[in-house]
Design a protein around this motif. Structure first.
Motif, PDB file in Angstrom:
ATOM      1  N   ALA A   3      37.226  22.350  62.967  1.00 18.68           N
ATOM      2  CA  ALA A   3      38.221  21.467  63.456  1.00 18.68           C
ATOM      3  C   ALA A   3      37.222  20.383  62.964  1.00 18.68           C
ATOM      4  O   ALA A   3      36.431  20.143  64.230  1.00 18.68           O
ATOM      5  CB  ALA A   3      38.968  21.728  64.954  1.00 18.68           C
ATOM      6  N   LEU A   4      37.372  18.931  62.302  1.00 22.32           N
ATOM      7  CA  LEU A   4      37.184  18.568  61.709  1.00 22.32           C
ATOM      8  C   LEU A   4      37.697  16.724  61.571  1.00 22.32           C
ATOM      9  O   LEU A   4      38.776  17.356  60.741  1.00 22.32           O
ATOM     10  CB  LEU A   4      35.765  18.686  60.500  1.00 22.32           C
ATOM     11  CG  LEU A   4      34.966  17.436  60.242  1.00 22.32           C
ATOM     12  CD1 LEU A   4      33.680  16.943  61.261  1.00 22.32           C
ATOM     13  CD2 LEU A   4      34.715  17.900  58.786  1.00 22.32           C
ATOM     14  N   ASP A   5      37.923  15.557  62.466  1.00 23.35           N
ATOM     15  CA  ASP A   5      38.483  14.446  61.851  1.00 23.35           C
ATOM     16  C   ASP A   5      37.333  13.429  61.527  1.00 23.35           C
ATOM     17  O   ASP A   5      36.281  13.181  62.053  1.00 23.35           O
ATOM     18  CB  ASP A   5      39.265  14.494  63.116  1.00 23.35           C
ATOM     19  CG  ASP A   5      40.391  15.498  63.464  1.00 23.35           C
ATOM     20  OD1 ASP A   5      40.836  15.909  63.013  1.00 23.35           O
ATOM     21  OD2 ASP A   5      40.492  15.309  64.946  1.00 23.35           O
ATOM     22  N   LEU A   6      37.687  13.246  60.225  1.00 18.97           N
ATOM     23  CA  LEU A   6      37.069  11.679  59.480  1.00 18.97           C
ATOM     24  C   LEU A   6      38.244  10.760  60.018  1.00 18.97           C
ATOM     25  O   LEU A   6      39.069  11.237  59.166  1.00 18.97           O
ATOM     26  CB  LEU A   6      36.132  12.522  58.359  1.00 18.97           C
ATOM     27  CG  LEU A   6      35.854  13.009  58.309  1.00 18.97           C
ATOM     28  CD1 LEU A   6      34.986  13.548  57.033  1.00 18.97           C
ATOM     29  CD2 LEU A   6      34.130  12.353  58.444  1.00 18.97           C
ATOM     30  N   ASP A   7      37.889  10.154  59.963  1.00 22.36           N
ATOM     31  CA  ASP A   7      38.493   8.343  60.472  1.00 22.36           C
ATOM     32  C   ASP A   7      37.826   7.287  59.429  1.00 22.36           C
ATOM     33  O   ASP A   7      36.916   7.454  59.787  1.00 22.36           O
ATOM     34  CB  ASP A   7      39.214   7.844  61.754  1.00 22.36           C
ATOM     35  CG  ASP A   7      40.426   7.177  62.156  1.00 22.36           C
ATOM     36  OD1 ASP A   7      40.901   7.336  60.351  1.00 22.36           O
ATOM     37  OD2 ASP A   7      40.261   6.051  62.767  1.00 22.36           O
ATOM     38  N   PHE A   8      38.908   6.692  58.686  1.00 18.89           N
ATOM     39  CA  PHE A   8      37.641   5.957  57.607  1.00 18.89           C
ATOM     40  C   PHE A   8      38.879   4.529  58.312  1.00 18.89           C
ATOM     41  O   PHE A   8      39.896   4.142  57.864  1.00 18.89           O
ATOM     42  CB  PHE A   8      38.209   5.861  56.312  1.00 18.89           C
ATOM     43  CG  PHE A   8      37.868   4.711  55.191  1.00 18.89           C
ATOM     44  CD1 PHE A   8      35.885   4.625  55.653  1.00 18.89           C
ATOM     45  CD2 PHE A   8      37.833   4.168  54.656  1.00 18.89           C
ATOM     46  CE1 PHE A   8      34.769   3.687  55.032  1.00 18.89           C
ATOM     47  CE2 PHE A   8      36.944   2.721  54.421  1.00 18.89           C
ATOM     48  CZ  PHE A   8      35.622   2.375  54.559  1.00 18.89           C
ATOM     49  N   GLN A   9      38.847   3.083  58.989  1.00 17.99           N
ATOM     50  CA  GLN A   9      39.514   2.402  59.082  1.00 17.99           C
ATOM     51  C   GLN A   9      38.101   1.122  59.262  1.00 17.99           C
ATOM     52  O   GLN A   9      37.242   1.311  59.896  1.00 17.99           O
ATOM     53  CB  GLN A   9      40.063   2.541  60.302  1.00 17.99           C
ATOM     54  CG  GLN A   9      41.234   3.335  60.553  1.00 17.99           C
ATOM     55  CD  GLN A   9      41.824   2.912  61.568  1.00 17.99           C
ATOM     56  OE1 GLN A   9      41.538   2.415  62.306  1.00 17.99           O
ATOM     57  NE2 GLN A   9      43.107   3.821  61.655  1.00 17.99           N
ATOM     58  N   ASN A  10      38.515  -0.072  58.499  1.00 19.36           N
ATOM     59  CA  ASN A  10      37.822  -1.297  58.968  1.00 19.36           C
ATOM     60  C   ASN A  10      36.901  -1.098  58.302  1.00 19.36           C
ATOM     61  O   ASN A  10      35.555  -1.214  59.250  1.00 19.36           O
ATOM     62  CB  ASN A  10      38.342  -1.935  60.350  1.00 19.36           C
ATOM     63  CG  ASN A  10      39.755  -2.368  60.261  1.00 19.36           C
ATOM     64  OD1 ASN A  10      40.348  -2.345  60.088  1.00 19.36           O
ATOM     65  ND2 ASN A  10      39.875  -1.632  61.749  1.00 19.36           N
ATOM     66  N   ASP A  11      36.029  -0.662  58.365  1.00 13.32           N
ATOM     67  CA  ASP A  11      34.816  -0.077  56.963  1.00 13.32           C
ATOM     68  C   ASP A  11      34.388   0.787  57.957  1.00 13.32           C
ATOM     69  O   ASP A  11      32.718  -0.096  58.058  1.00 13.32           O
ATOM     70  CB  ASP A  11      34.344  -1.737  56.380  1.00 13.32           C
ATOM     71  CG  ASP A  11      34.321  -2.108  54.542  1.00 13.32           C
ATOM     72  OD1 ASP A  11      34.879  -1.294  54.055  1.00 13.32           O
ATOM     73  OD2 ASP A  11      34.291  -3.063  54.997  1.00 13.32           O
ATOM     74  N   ARG A  12      34.813   1.310  58.884  1.00 13.49           N
ATOM     75  CA  ARG A  12      33.993   2.537  59.697  1.00 13.49           C
ATOM     76  C   ARG A  12      34.418   3.849  59.602  1.00 13.49           C
ATOM     77  O   ARG A  12      35.640   4.350  60.022  1.00 13.49           O
ATOM     78  CB  ARG A  12      34.533   1.894  61.124  1.00 13.49           C
ATOM     79  CG  ARG A  12      33.899   2.905  62.683  1.00 13.49           C
ATOM     80  CD  ARG A  12      33.304   2.149  63.627  1.00 13.49           C
ATOM     81  NE  ARG A  12      32.434   0.939  64.207  1.00 13.49           N
ATOM     82  CZ  ARG A  12      31.289   0.760  63.690  1.00 13.49           C
ATOM     83  NH1 ARG A  12      30.326   2.070  63.868  1.00 13.49           N
ATOM     84  NH2 ARG A  12      30.596  -0.358  63.789  1.00 13.49           N
TER      85      ARG A  12
END
Length: 183
Positions: A3-12
């Motif tokens: 299980a892998l969650d990648l989160d991209f928000q506000n250049d992070r």
């Protein structure tokens, strides 16, 4: 199961994941780093001064699962644990933690490959070095050992300084040939 969650928000970019298999404790991975997509697209690389944070943890678990992942392994008995963190920047990472393992038996599906037994591993991660504190074992009635380390002053250009020693180690055996090595 992975299980892998990648989160991209506000250049992070943030990463949270786990690897779960019925024979091991869950392996957990987490991390984050700033990631400017426009700069990456223009430069075709990540800025080496990019700060990073990564952590990998696996409580002591059985190594019996190796035979389910690697078809060449018939049987494995032992345990391992991982506690590793990487901080700093891509250009100057700071490592901390260790990997430990004890492998009482490893048998291969190919009968010409010798069995490995009574192996122990301790790998220490300190600042910009990966040091082998202990890597020993028996192979087909002989012994082996590895010492040394890897310098990772830069993640993209590691320096290796490793030494492998063997004494009367069985390397290959079949009906016509037995090969042992001292090194």
């Amino acid at each position: 199961a992975v299980a892998l969650d990648l989160d991209f928000q506000n250049d992070r970019l943030s990463l949270n994941g786990s690897v779960q298999q019925r024979l091991i404790q869950p392996l957990r991975i987490s991390g984050n780093l700033p990631f400017d997509i426009a700069a990456f697209r223009n430069n075709q690389k990540i800025d080496p001064q990019t700060p990073l944070e990564l952590q990998v943890i696996m409580p002591r678990s059985s190594l019996a699962f190796l035979s389910t992942l690697v078809p060449a392994i018939r049987q494995s008995r032992g345990s391992a644990a991982i506690d590793l963190s990487v901080r700093g920047t891509i250009a100057q990472p700071t490592l901390a933690g260790e990997i430990t393992a004890e492998l009482s038996a490893l048998r291969f599906t190919d009968p010409s490959l010798p069995p490995v037994a009574d192996s122990a591993l301790l790998v220490n991660f300190t600042r910009d070095r990966i040091d082998i504190g202990r890597c020993t074992g028996r192979i087909g009635g002989g012994s082996f050992g590895v010492t040394g380390g890897i310098g990772v002053q830069r993640l993209d250009s590691p320096t290796l300084a490793l030494r492998l020693t063997t004494q009367n180690a069985l390397i290959l055996q079949n009906d016509d040939l037995s090969v042992r090595a001292n090194s």
